[in-house]
Design a protein around this motif. Structure first.
Motif, PDB file in Angstrom:
ATOM      1  N   LEU A 135      48.341 -45.640  63.931  1.00  9.01           N
ATOM      2  CA  LEU A 135      47.873 -44.129  63.276  1.00  9.01           C
ATOM      3  C   LEU A 135      46.738 -43.743  64.013  1.00  9.01           C
ATOM      4  N   ILE A 190      43.677 -45.199  53.930  1.00  9.30           N
ATOM      5  CA  ILE A 190      44.110 -44.123  53.111  1.00  9.30           C
ATOM      6  C   ILE A 190      43.224 -43.228  52.524  1.00  9.30           C
ATOM      7  N   THR A 232      46.473 -36.364  50.221  1.00  9.19           N
ATOM      8  CA  THR A 232      46.172 -37.885  50.760  1.00  9.19           C
ATOM      9  C   THR A 232      46.638 -37.983  52.182  1.00  9.19           C
ATOM     10  N   ASP A 272      42.093 -40.346  49.575  1.00 11.28           N
ATOM     11  CA  ASP A 272      42.586 -39.457  48.496  1.00 11.28           C
ATOM     12  C   ASP A 272      41.520 -38.279  48.389  1.00 11.28           C
ATOM     13  N   LEU A 308      50.084 -37.628  54.226  1.00 12.36           N
ATOM     14  CA  LEU A 308      50.969 -38.415  53.327  1.00 12.36           C
ATOM     15  C   LEU A 308      51.488 -37.509  51.851  1.00 12.36           C
ATOM     16  N   ASP A 309      50.527 -36.832  51.125  1.00 12.51           N
ATOM     17  CA  ASP A 309      51.206 -36.271  50.044  1.00 12.51           C
ATOM     18  C   ASP A 309      50.130 -35.351  49.804  1.00 12.51           C
ATOM     19  N   GLU A 363      57.031 -44.021  60.094  1.00 17.20           N
ATOM     20  CA  GLU A 363      55.980 -43.514  59.943  1.00 17.20           C
ATOM     21  C   GLU A 363      55.167 -43.853  61.191  1.00 17.20           C
ATOM     22  N   PRO A 364      54.103 -43.045  61.460  1.00 20.40           N
ATOM     23  CA  PRO A 364      53.494 -43.236  62.939  1.00 20.40           C
ATOM     24  C   PRO A 364      52.950 -44.331  63.040  1.00 20.40           C
ATOM     25  N   GLU A 391      52.052 -34.925  61.422  1.00 20.32           N
ATOM     26  CA  GLU A 391      52.618 -34.719  59.767  1.00 20.32           C
ATOM     27  C   GLU A 391      52.899 -36.096  59.237  1.00 20.32           C
TER      28      GLU A 391
END
Lengths: 176, 619
Positions: A35, A142, A70, A144, A51-52, A31-32, A47
């Protein structure tokens, strides 16, 4: 006797053949760190924060989102513990005009869900969602996103398509 | 004809060259499936007792194949680590020896170089050898074939010369065969059959072979537990006849799917039936013509396949590896006989043998290729897991995106070779099919409690498998983790960790390096298991000089006795493990009580000391 000695020597030499393990770094995609507080959906370097819920990039580099997607955004030091807002820049293309007419977008951070943002129609737009200071204590958040309309599978394309995301940004609440 | 000349040397090389061509992919396949389990045996050897258990304790359906599995994997892994090439070199060297032995035996028994050269080629092309040459865990077939062929060669020399040394060599090789594969038990039948075919009598010395086989069979029956259900359950009924037919069909025409038949309009069964009828016809002719090698080929196939016939639900292509030596003799003698009768007969036999080899050889090649690909996937996954453990030492590695094939091909066993706990995302448990009779895979699945605890303490690293790579998804994974999991008690406690005190009841002293002393009774609380099949393990220690007389440690789970162990000087560092009962609906916690029946008295220390406990955990 010479043969036996040679065989013993080979065996002894073989005992040193155990190779040291050096796992290949390319076998995992980490993971980066840290962030980014602003990411570009068309930039391969960002990228890791998509996440999704993002379809594979098209030839030109842009990509469709799914109806739910997300992302993670970094919280810069100057925003820690302060009110901020999420800016989501996206495109509603002409081909999606009918399917996405009256589109509303919600963005949820932990248990906080600000009012939905309503899209005016075809074109490039920026949806804005306020984030309370209490949710910005960590290094990242995060988010959504949920769209209430999407382009259903059609023809040979079995995907459910949302919008074409361009940028996600976390900025101070008072940014103009 | 027993002395070999330069022509023989060239003819002997034909089959090895053919093997190198046919099995080029298989001979380069990486470790997969059981290979990891065998290699992981070496990771737990810290004492002579551990070594003894690693070498001789029954494993994998109660087998004890000391030479072909235990020594083979432990020794080569210790020398070369996870480099598959030395393993394959040993397999290849053994198989080349087999081919040379088969040439020599066939030449000795037939007197024909044509038969002697053809038999190893036919054997090599068959489907039976594809797996043993590509999958290292099936080396037992190759090594057992060596023991049987070498013993049989010694038998022939003993019959020829009468020298006891040859009989002793035969006996030794036969006994070594037990360390390779249980099929060696049929060797006395093979030796007796040949003696009867050649001399119409059985030398009395062969009784020693029968005696050894009877002793091995009795020990195997009495000492080794046999699975009562599942694919390894034995069925002593008419299904054995059906399995016998299936193995002939496999040996004669392989087991390819219709999509891979070399001649699309000619079904595999037609080839098997035609070749089967030809075998019967040739057998009748050979019996009348006193062609002993052909008849012996049939006996060899039947005797060597007999031990696996009761495995009704586990008919496997590699089980015909050793029996196919018999079919190779049948085919080679038929070819030579037809050659002598004229071109029409030769053409007919060549056509049938060609069809058989085409179908069986295609199956062989396909199987070897499939094993190679499976090994490649296992290699990618293992090295990616190794990298993940390297990046996140000491963390719980939760993996998703592993399908059924990769789970059984690599994940289930390879993770034990790595120092961290690696488990499958519980959401993917349904994607893994548990074959009938296999033990539970609960320990391979991350429990909700350990995920919650790892996420809470920042010790979770989550990955998703994406074609040849693992992608870290920890942030998203933690984000999606059900909130109630984060509040669960832990599934495991390291007693040396002061933070464990929160979950400990009465009966514990302060933590020390390596664990903490308990009084005669102590309690701990863990999360209730999240499903059936979980096992609780307790690791502990008490100085050996305080264990005479022995001390009993009893474990209770929610008030019911779950396991006990008697500690003496030989197992002062103990590991008590037992299955947990199925979880009660709604239960969140599990109460574990430990009791020691005799306290340790230390001058100057007024504490009541039971045992040191280092870890209590379920998986």
């Amino acid at each position: 006797m010479r043969r036996a000695l040679a065989a013993a020597a080979i065996l002894l030499a073989a005992s040193g053949c155990r190779q040291a393990r050096h796992p290949d770094p390319s076998l995992t995609i980490e993971e980066p760190e840290p962030l980014q507080s602003s990411i570009d959906a068309t930039n391969p370097a960002d990228e890791g924060q998509l996440l999704d819920g993002f379809h594979a990039p098209e030839t030109a580099g842009w990509r469709w989102s799914a109806p739910q997607f997300t992302v993670s955004l970094g919280v810069p030091e100057n925003l820690r513990g302060k009110e901020a807002r999420i800016e989501f820049e996206f495109i509603v293309p002409e081909v999606a005009a009918r399917d996405l007419e009256g589109l509303s977008i919600t963005a949820r951070v932990e248990d906080h869900e600000p009012p939905a943002w309503r899209s005016p129609g075809v074109g490039t737009h920026t949806a804005v969602f306020p984030v309370p200071a209490a949710l910005l204590k960590e290094e990242g958040i995060i988010i959504d996103f949920t769209l209430d309309r999407f382009i259903p599978p059609r023809g040979g394309d079995t995907r459910r398509l949302g919008v074409i995301p361009k940028q996600f940004r976390l900025v101070p609440a008072n940014t103009k | 004809m027993t002395r070999l000349d330069r022509r023989d040397a060239l003819l002997i090389l034909l089959a090895p060259a053919f093997v190198l061509w046919l099995d080029w992919h298989g001979l380069r396949s990486w470790f997969h499936q059981d290979d990891f389990a065998w290699m992981s045996l070496g990771r737990h050897i810290e004492s002579f007792g551990d070594l003894w258990r690693a070498l001789f304790a029954p494993a994998a359906q109660g087998t004890v194949r000391v030479l072909s599995e235990r020594f083979f994997f432990l020794g080569l892994e210790r020398l070369f680590g996870l480099d598959h090439r030395p393993f394959h070199l040993v397999v290849l060297a053994t198989q080349f020896a087999n081919l040379a032995l088969l040439y020599w035996i066939t030449l000795r028994l037939s007197g024909s170089r044509l038969v002697a050269a053809a038999a190893p080629l036919v054997w090599s092309a068959g489907v039976g050898l594809a797996v043993p040459l590509a999958w290292l865990s099936a080396y037992n077939q190759v090594l057992c074939a060596f023991c049987l062929l070498a013993a049989f060669a010694c038998l022939l020399r003993w019959l020829e010369t009468g020298r006891r040394a040859w009989f002793a060599a035969q006996f030794t090789l036969f006994l070594l065969g037990f360390g390779a594969l249980e099929v060696a038990v049929v060797y006395p039948a093979l030796a007796t059959a040949w003696c009867w075919l050649e001399r119409r009598s059985m030398p009395r010395a062969l009784l020693w072979l029968w005696l050894a086989s009877a002793a091995f069979a009795a020990a195997h029956m009495l000492l080794i537990p046999k699975p009562a259900v599942g694919i390894y359950a034995r069925h002593w009924d008419l299904s054995m006849a059906r399995s016998y037919g299936q193995y002939w069909s496999l040996a004669l025409a392989g087991d390819l799917d219709p999509a891979h038949w070399p001649i699309p309009w000619m079904p595999r069964r037609v080839v098997a039936a035609a070749c089967g009828l030809a075998v019967l016809a040739w057998l009748a002719l050979a019996w009348r013509a006193r062609n002993r090698l052909a008849v012996f080929g049939f006996v060899w196939f039947t005797a060597a396949i007999a031990p696996v016939l009761p495995l009704r639900d586990h008919v496997m292509d590699y089980y015909v590896a050793i029996p196919s030596i018999g079919t190779a003799w049948l085919a080679a003698t038929a070819l030579a006989a037809a050659w002598r009768r004229g071109w029409k007969a030769a053409a007919g036999v060549c056509l049938l043998a060609g069809l058989s080899l085409l179908y069986a050889g295609a199956a062989h090649r396909t199987t070897a290729g499939w094993r190679y690909k499976r090994g490649l996937q296992a290699r990618y996954l293992f090295h990616a897991l190794e990298r993940a453990v390297d990046v996140h030492p000491g963390k719980l590695i939760a993996v998703s995106g592993i399908g059924n094939d990769l789970f059984w091909g690599a994940f289930a066993d390879s993770r034990h070779l790595l120092p961290s706990r690696i488990c499958l995302d519980p959401g993917e448990a349904d994607a893994v099919a548990l074959p009938a009779g296999f033990p539970s895979i609960a320990a391979d699945i991350c429990s909700t409690a350990e995920l919650g605890e790892a996420a809470r303490t920042g010790r979770l690293a989550a990955y998703r498998w994406e074609d040849r790579r693992l992608r870290a998804i920890t942030r998203l994974y933690v984000h999606r983790l059900p909130r109630e999991w984060l509040d669960l008690p832990p599934s495991g406690l390291d007693l040396a960790d002061p933070a464990a005190a929160r979950w400990l009841g009465s009966g514990w002293h302060e933590p020390e390096e390596g664990g903490r002393w308990m009084r005669l009774r102590a309690e701990a609380t863990l999360a209730a298991p999240d499903g059936p099949g979980r096992r609780l393990s307790i690791h502990g220690y008490r100085p050996p000089e305080t264990l005479d007389p022995p001390v009993r440690v009893t474990a209770r789970v929610d008030g019911a006795e779950a396991g006990r162990i008697l500690l003496d000087a030989s197992n002062a560092a103990f590991h008590l493990e037992f299955p947990l009962p199925a979880p009660k609906p709604g239960a969140r916690t599990l109460r574990v009580e430990l009791e020691v029946d005799r306290a340790l008295q230390v001058p100057g220390d007024r504490r009541e000391l039971g045992v040191v406990v280092s870890r209590i955990a379920w998986q």
